[in-house]
Motif scaffolding. Structure first.
Motif, short mmCIF file in Angstrom:
data_model
loop_
_atom_site.label_atom_id
_atom_site.label_comp_id
_atom_site.label_asym_id
_atom_site.label_seq_id
_atom_site.Cartn_x
_atom_site.Cartn_y
_atom_site.Cartn_z
N GLU A 10 0.84 -1.20 0.00
CA GLU A 10 0.00 0.00 0.00
C GLU A 10 0.88 1.24 0.00
O GLU A 10 1.92 1.27 0.64
N GLN A 14 0.49 6.26 -7.70
CA GLN A 14 0.09 5.52 -8.90
C GLN A 14 0.80 5.97 -10.17
O GLN A 14 1.32 5.15 -10.91
N ARG A 40 -2.68 -8.18 -4.27
CA ARG A 40 -2.76 -6.92 -5.00
C ARG A 40 -2.15 -5.82 -4.15
O ARG A 40 -2.17 -5.87 -2.93
N GLN A 42 -2.20 -1.61 -3.37
CA GLN A 42 -3.11 -0.47 -3.45
C GLN A 42 -2.30 0.79 -3.75
O GLN A 42 -1.48 1.21 -2.94
N LYS A 49 -7.00 6.92 -2.27
CA LYS A 49 -6.86 5.61 -2.90
C LYS A 49 -7.11 5.74 -4.39
O LYS A 49 -8.02 6.43 -4.83
N ASP A 51 -6.04 3.01 -7.96
CA ASP A 51 -6.29 1.65 -8.43
C ASP A 51 -5.47 0.61 -7.66
O ASP A 51 -4.48 0.94 -7.01
N ALA A 52 -5.89 -0.64 -7.79
CA ALA A 52 -5.15 -1.77 -7.23
C ALA A 52 -4.54 -2.54 -8.40
O ALA A 52 -5.11 -2.58 -9.49
#
Length: 183
Positions: A10, A14, A40, A42, A49, A51-52
């Motif tokens: 996490e 991104q 996955r 995060q 937040k 995408d994963a």
């Protein structure tokens, strides 16, 4: 060539994952998402937040020899989590020991600090890492991209998401020069 992208479960920024991933894909090389846990990861858009993404390999199950290079995306929480994981730190250090190129952006050099691979190296990063880099024996500069070959490998660093076009161009060019392929 297989390129490792090391991220924590996490906290990765991104765009600092996806833009370099796309740059690697465009070269015909194979990006591989490596994390400290299966499943996955995060991603985040700053503090929100996003995408994963599916994990391709767990850091304890692969070595630097499985790859031709390493990309370390940033995000504040991502490298802070990685630097607390012994297997992740050892994985990063192994790229330096094997002479394999490493690219790191934004806060990612925190993991390099923990791996104790910055002595005598010149790099750039998010400004808040200046003191950490100096304390680890490195020299911090404020440039969009810095390529340092004053060590066992080539280290390509960048400051922030705004520098992604220059960063991606620099590391793709440097990775291609190595001619290294994973064993």
């Amino acid at each position: 060539m297989r390129i490792a992208f090391l991220v924590a479960p996490e906290g990765v920024e991104q765009v600092e994952l996806t833009a370099p991933w796309e740059a690697v894909t465009e070269t015909g090389d194979i990006p591989v998402l490596v994390s400290t846990e299966p499943g996955r990861i995060q991603a985040f858009d700053h503090l929100d937040k996003a995408d994963a993404f599916p994990v391709d390999a767990v850091v304890g199950d692969v070595t630097a020899r499985d790859f031709g290079a390493l990309v370390l995306p940033g995000g504040v929480a991502n490298p802070d989590s990685l630097r607390m994981n012994d297997a992740a730190v050892a994985f990063v250090k192994e790229f330096f020991e094997q002479g394999l190129p490493v690219a790191a952006i934004c806060h990612a050099p925190w993991t390099l600090v923990e791996a104790d691979v910055l002595r005598g190296r010149t790099l750039t990063s998010w400004p808040s890492l200046r003191t950490d880099i100096r304390n680890a024996g490195g020299t911090h500069v404020d440039e969009p991209v810095r390529i340092c070959d004053a060590g066992p490998n080539v280290l390509i660093t960048s400051r922030k998401p705004d520098d992604l076009p220059e960063f991606c161009n620099a590391f793709v060019t440097e990775f291609a020069k190595t001619g290294v392929t994973a064993s």
